[in-house]
Design an enzyme around this catalytic site. Structure first.
Site, PDB file in Angstrom:
ATOM      1  N   ASP A 189      -3.126  -3.497   5.792  1.00  0.00           N
ATOM      2  CA  ASP A 189      -3.345  -4.543   6.774  1.00  0.00           C
ATOM      3  C   ASP A 189      -3.635  -3.843   8.065  1.00  0.00           C
ATOM      4  OD1 ASP A 189      -3.129  -6.432   4.842  1.00  0.00           O
ATOM      5  OD2 ASP A 189      -1.582  -7.651   5.844  1.00  0.00           O
ATOM      6  N   GLY A 209      -6.269 -22.565  11.313  1.00  0.00           N
ATOM      7  CA  GLY A 209      -7.051 -23.183  10.290  1.00  0.00           C
ATOM      8  C   GLY A 209      -7.301 -22.048   9.292  1.00  0.00           C
ATOM      9  N   THR A 259       5.391  -7.087   3.265  1.00  0.00           N
ATOM     10  CA  THR A 259       5.040  -8.549   3.822  1.00  0.00           C
ATOM     11  C   THR A 259       4.949  -9.330   2.376  1.00  0.00           C
ATOM     12  OG1 THR A 259       4.070  -7.852   5.653  1.00  0.00           O
ATOM     13  CG2 THR A 259       3.396 -10.040   4.800  1.00  0.00           C
ATOM     14  N   GLY A 302       0.673  -1.312  -0.090  1.00  0.00           N
ATOM     15  CA  GLY A 302       0.053   0.134   0.150  1.00  0.00           C
ATOM     16  C   GLY A 302       0.755   1.234   0.183  1.00  0.00           C
ATOM     17  N   HIS A 343     -14.289 -26.519 -24.188  1.00  0.00           N
ATOM     18  CA  HIS A 343     -14.118 -27.969 -23.950  1.00  0.00           C
ATOM     19  C   HIS A 343     -12.621 -28.484 -24.555  1.00  0.00           C
ATOM     20  CE1 HIS A 343     -15.569 -32.121 -23.213  1.00  0.00           C
ATOM     21  NE2 HIS A 343     -15.142 -32.424 -24.563  1.00  0.00           N
ATOM     22  N   LYS A 362       5.985 -17.332  -0.688  1.00  0.00           N
ATOM     23  CA  LYS A 362       5.020 -18.613  -0.371  1.00  0.00           C
ATOM     24  C   LYS A 362       4.655 -19.222  -1.605  1.00  0.00           C
ATOM     25  CE  LYS A 362       0.995 -17.575  -0.810  1.00  0.00           C
ATOM     26  NZ  LYS A 362      -0.442 -17.034  -0.238  1.00  0.00           N
TER      27      LYS A 362
HETATM   28  C1  LIG Z   1       2.355 -15.599   4.678  1.00  0.00           C
HETATM   29  C2  LIG Z   1       1.664 -14.794   4.115  1.00  0.00           C
HETATM   30  C3  LIG Z   1       1.006 -15.172   2.832  1.00  0.00           C
HETATM   31  C4  LIG Z   1       0.008 -14.163   1.981  1.00  0.00           C
HETATM   32  N1  LIG Z   1      -0.171 -14.276   0.970  1.00  0.00           N
HETATM   33  C5  LIG Z   1      -1.103 -13.684   0.073  1.00  0.00           C
HETATM   34  C6  LIG Z   1      -1.460 -13.988  -1.115  1.00  0.00           C
HETATM   35  O1  LIG Z   1      -1.288 -14.898  -1.567  1.00  0.00           O
HETATM   36  N2  LIG Z   1      -2.234 -13.061  -1.638  1.00  0.00           N
HETATM   37  C7  LIG Z   1      -2.481 -11.855  -1.201  1.00  0.00           C
HETATM   38  O2  LIG Z   1      -3.324 -10.951  -1.757  1.00  0.00           O
HETATM   39  N3  LIG Z   1      -2.037 -11.390  -0.069  1.00  0.00           N
HETATM   40  C8  LIG Z   1      -1.257 -12.380   0.862  1.00  0.00           C
HETATM   41  N4  LIG Z   1      -1.008 -12.022   1.966  1.00  0.00           N
HETATM   42  C9  LIG Z   1      -1.235 -10.542   2.597  1.00  0.00           C
HETATM   43  C10 LIG Z   1      -0.344  -9.624   2.018  1.00  0.00           C
HETATM   44  O3  LIG Z   1       0.751  -9.779   2.237  1.00  0.00           O
HETATM   45  C11 LIG Z   1      -0.690  -8.254   2.767  1.00  0.00           C
HETATM   46  O4  LIG Z   1      -1.978  -7.890   2.796  1.00  0.00           O
HETATM   47  C12 LIG Z   1       0.064  -7.347   2.129  1.00  0.00           C
HETATM   48  O5  LIG Z   1       1.328  -7.364   2.270  1.00  0.00           O
HETATM   49  C13 LIG Z   1      -0.523  -5.825   2.912  1.00  0.00           C
HETATM   50  O6  LIG Z   1       0.428  -4.666   2.570  1.00  0.00           O
HETATM   51  P1  LIG Z   1       0.674  -3.490   3.329  1.00  0.00           P
HETATM   52  O7  LIG Z   1       1.015  -2.386   2.565  1.00  0.00           O
HETATM   53  O8  LIG Z   1      -0.510  -3.228   4.232  1.00  0.00           O
HETATM   54  O9  LIG Z   1       1.522  -3.845   4.310  1.00  0.00           O
HETATM   55  P2  LIG Z   1       3.052  -4.562   4.390  1.00  0.00           P
HETATM   56  O10 LIG Z   1       3.354  -5.185   2.972  1.00  0.00           O
HETATM   57  O11 LIG Z   1       3.082  -5.454   5.518  1.00  0.00           O
HETATM   58  O12 LIG Z   1       4.043  -3.377   4.549  1.00  0.00           O
HETATM   59  C14 LIG Z   1       4.243  -2.964   5.662  1.00  0.00           C
HETATM   60  C15 LIG Z   1       5.727  -2.275   5.666  1.00  0.00           C
HETATM   61  O13 LIG Z   1       5.728  -1.358   6.868  1.00  0.00           O
HETATM   62  C16 LIG Z   1       7.055  -1.381   7.395  1.00  0.00           C
HETATM   63  N5  LIG Z   1       6.942  -0.740   8.822  1.00  0.00           N
HETATM   64  C17 LIG Z   1       6.196  -1.366   9.917  1.00  0.00           C
HETATM   65  N6  LIG Z   1       6.285  -0.197  10.858  1.00  0.00           N
HETATM   66  C18 LIG Z   1       7.093   0.673  10.232  1.00  0.00           C
HETATM   67  C19 LIG Z   1       7.552   1.837  10.765  1.00  0.00           C
HETATM   68  N7  LIG Z   1       7.236   2.281  12.163  1.00  0.00           N
HETATM   69  N8  LIG Z   1       8.757   2.603  10.243  1.00  0.00           N
HETATM   70  C20 LIG Z   1       9.044   1.969   9.124  1.00  0.00           C
HETATM   71  N9  LIG Z   1       8.546   0.790   8.467  1.00  0.00           N
HETATM   72  C21 LIG Z   1       7.756   0.463   9.048  1.00  0.00           C
HETATM   73  C22 LIG Z   1       7.145  -3.038   7.619  1.00  0.00           C
HETATM   74  O14 LIG Z   1       8.407  -3.373   7.787  1.00  0.00           O
HETATM   75  C23 LIG Z   1       6.613  -3.461   6.194  1.00  0.00           C
HETATM   76  O15 LIG Z   1       7.736  -3.531   5.174  1.00  0.00           O
HETATM   77  C24 LIG Z   1       0.167 -12.848   2.725  1.00  0.00           C
HETATM   78  C25 LIG Z   1       0.538 -12.550   4.027  1.00  0.00           C
HETATM   79  C26 LIG Z   1       1.163 -13.482   4.688  1.00  0.00           C
HETATM   80  C27 LIG Z   1       2.018 -13.182   5.950  1.00  0.00           C
END
Ligand SMILES: Cc1cc2nc3c(=O)[nH]c(=O)nc-3n(C[C@H](O)[C@H](O)[C@H](O)COP(=O)(O)OP(=O)(O)OC[C@H]3O[C@@H](n4cnc5c(N)ncnc54)[C@H](O)[C@@H]3O)c2cc1C
Length: 460
Positions: free
Chosen positions: A305, A178, A42, A16, A438, A51
């Protein structure tokens, strides 16, 4: 941005945050991003991408079996965990590098370090002895795995974070949970030849998914060799010279070398100093936001997230993009969280979009159900017992398809396309008007003519 160092400061270079930062920077705004770990977040570093590589790696065992069924005499196959890990890490490094380069190309500054609020416009970059001010701030800090507190021996357990870097492949693993992450890792380790036990405290895996999907998947995963223990939870984890023993509430003592908890994730707000900025959390501990991802503080937004809406990468990206559109491109936009397709990369995989049958019955009263179970021709050829499940949930009064659920090969690929039509409001008649292709597995989706009557509701 009178008097501020930046127009926008983004905390977190994940799915994001990076999307929002790049879009804003490309408008000419002065943008900075802080990342305390690796750029990409993540999804790239410890989620979707590594994964999926593990899923691919683990699927070969089944493919080798299939190949033999088709007359191939496969050479003696062996899997080398360390070779895989090295290649996986090289690829993750490459992707993380692309994210960082794209950020820089867009003109955004990148700070490596943890950003912590000092007030609503000021952040400290921890360890860098640095204060930065910004007009607007976007919180995109993601989530992190949770091990239930107070469990004796939990320090011996790992989460998905560590599962990507195990020094060697265990002979036996106990996976706890689960949800989709637990079920996916059970398939991965089982496919790689690890004796795999899944322990879940509920009655059936994949809570929140359609009941038929849950039951069907549990059967199929079990057929592939995963031992599923439901209705039980860990009482303690004992470390012995030979490994770990999971003592469960049903009296079972399950030995393994690794115990992995995939029992949930929490919004990552710890140590962020949200109180200094006055940002409010909701009852689930997530940053509370409105449809425009605005927090209660008027210069602070949050996406992904950390807001615990739908925790998927494409959703975080679309929320970040809607924020940038609204605040920097002059195009007020919200992301529609309805009809978001989702997959479970279990073995076999699941693809789902829209309502479960129970949700639709609750929302509409009367629904028509179309359901089929069959053995896919690729597997039938060699006598395998795997079965596909397809289910359509139709609102009886409008005849709109409001849910589609598939368990079987390529289900995630199929559901992405089904979601286009379903989000557009396709009716069952329009759906059926589409000619089958098909021979495919997907053709069964458009040839379900008869309403499904549950055996227990049958006429006899
Ligand atoms: C094992 C696993 C498998 C997944 N598989 C899927 C899938 O198949 N398909 C799918 O759509 N989603 C999947 N997801 C979910 C997906 O990874 C997350 O929904 C997505 O990464 C969320 O993005 P985000 O930008 O909210 O946060 P994130 O990608 O988690 O990024 C947040 C970042 O902020 C950084 N951060 C946090 N606090 C601070 C701070 N104070 N200062 C500086 N940096 C900071 C962190 O280090 C991180 O890099 C999976 C998640 C996991 C754990």
């Amino acid at each position: 941005m009178a008097g501020y160092d930046y127009d926008l400061f983004v905390i977190g270079a994940g799915s994001g945050g990076v999307r929002a930062a790049r879009m804003a920077a490309l408008t000419g705004a002065k943008v900075a991003v802080a990342e305390e770990d690796r750029v990409g977040g993540t999804c790239v570093v410890r989620g979707c991408v590594p994964k999926k590589f593990m899923v691919y790696a683990s699927e070969f065992a089944h493919l080798f079996e299939l190949a033999e069924g088709y007359g191939w005499s496969a050479p003696q196959s062996a899997f080398d965990w360390k070779t895989f890990l090295t290649r996986k890490d090289v690829e993750i490094g490459r992707l993380s590098g692309i994210y960082a380069t794209n950020l820089q190309k867009s003109g955004a500054d990148l700070f490596h370090g943890k950003a912590v609020f000092k007030d609503a416009h000021t952040l400290e970059i921890v360890g860098k002895d640095m204060m930065v001010t910004a007009d607007k701030i976007l919180i995109a800090t993601g989530g992190r795995p949770l091990i239930p507190p107070g469990l004796e021996g939990s320090e011996h357990a790992i989460t998905s974070n560590e599962a990507f870097h195990l020094p060697q492949m265990p002979k036996r693993i106990v996976i706890v949970g689960g949800g989709f992450i637990a079920v996916e890792f059970a398939g991965i380790f089982n496919g790689l030849g690890v004796d795999t036990t899944l322990v879940y405290r509920g009655a059936t895996i994949l809570r929140g998914f359609d009941e038929d999907v849950r039951n069907h998947l549990a059967e199929e995963v079990n057929k592939r060799g995963v031992r599923i223990i439901v209705g039980a939870q860990h009482e303690r984890i004992e470390k012995t010279a030979a490994g770990l023993i999971s003592h469960l509430s049903n009296g079972i003592a399950a030995p393994s070398e690794v115990v992995m908890f995939a029992t949930g994730r929490e919004p990552y707000v710890e140590g962020l100093g949200l109180d200094k900025a006055g940002v409010a959390l909701n009852e689930r501990g997530a940053v509370a936001v409105d449809a425009h991802s605005r927090t209660n503080v008027d210069n602070i937004w949050a996406v992904g997230d950390v807001t615990d809406r739908i925790n998927l990468t494409p959703v975080a990206i679309r929320e970040g993009s809607a924020f940038a559109n609204t605040e920097f491109l002059g195009k007020p936009t919200t992301f529609d969280h309805d009809m978001v397709p989702t997959a479970v990369f279990s073995q076999p995989p699941v693809g789902t979009v829209g309502m479960t049958e129970a949700q639709a019955r609750h929302a509409f009263g009367k629904v028509d159900i179309y359901l089929t179970r069959f053995r896919p021709m690729k597997e039938v050829f060699m006598g395998a017992q795997d079965r596909v499940l397809m289910k359509l949930v139709v609102d009886e009064s409008t005849q709109r398809i409001v849910g589609c659920h598939i368990v079987g090969p390529d289900a995630p690929e199929m559901i992405q396309l089904a979601a286009v039509a379903i989000k557009m409001g396709v009716t069952k008649a329009q759906w059926d008007d589409t000619c089958a292709l098909h021979p495919t597995v997907a053709e069964e989706l458009v040839t379900m003519r008869d309403k499904y009557v549950q055996p227990s509701l049958g006429m006899g």
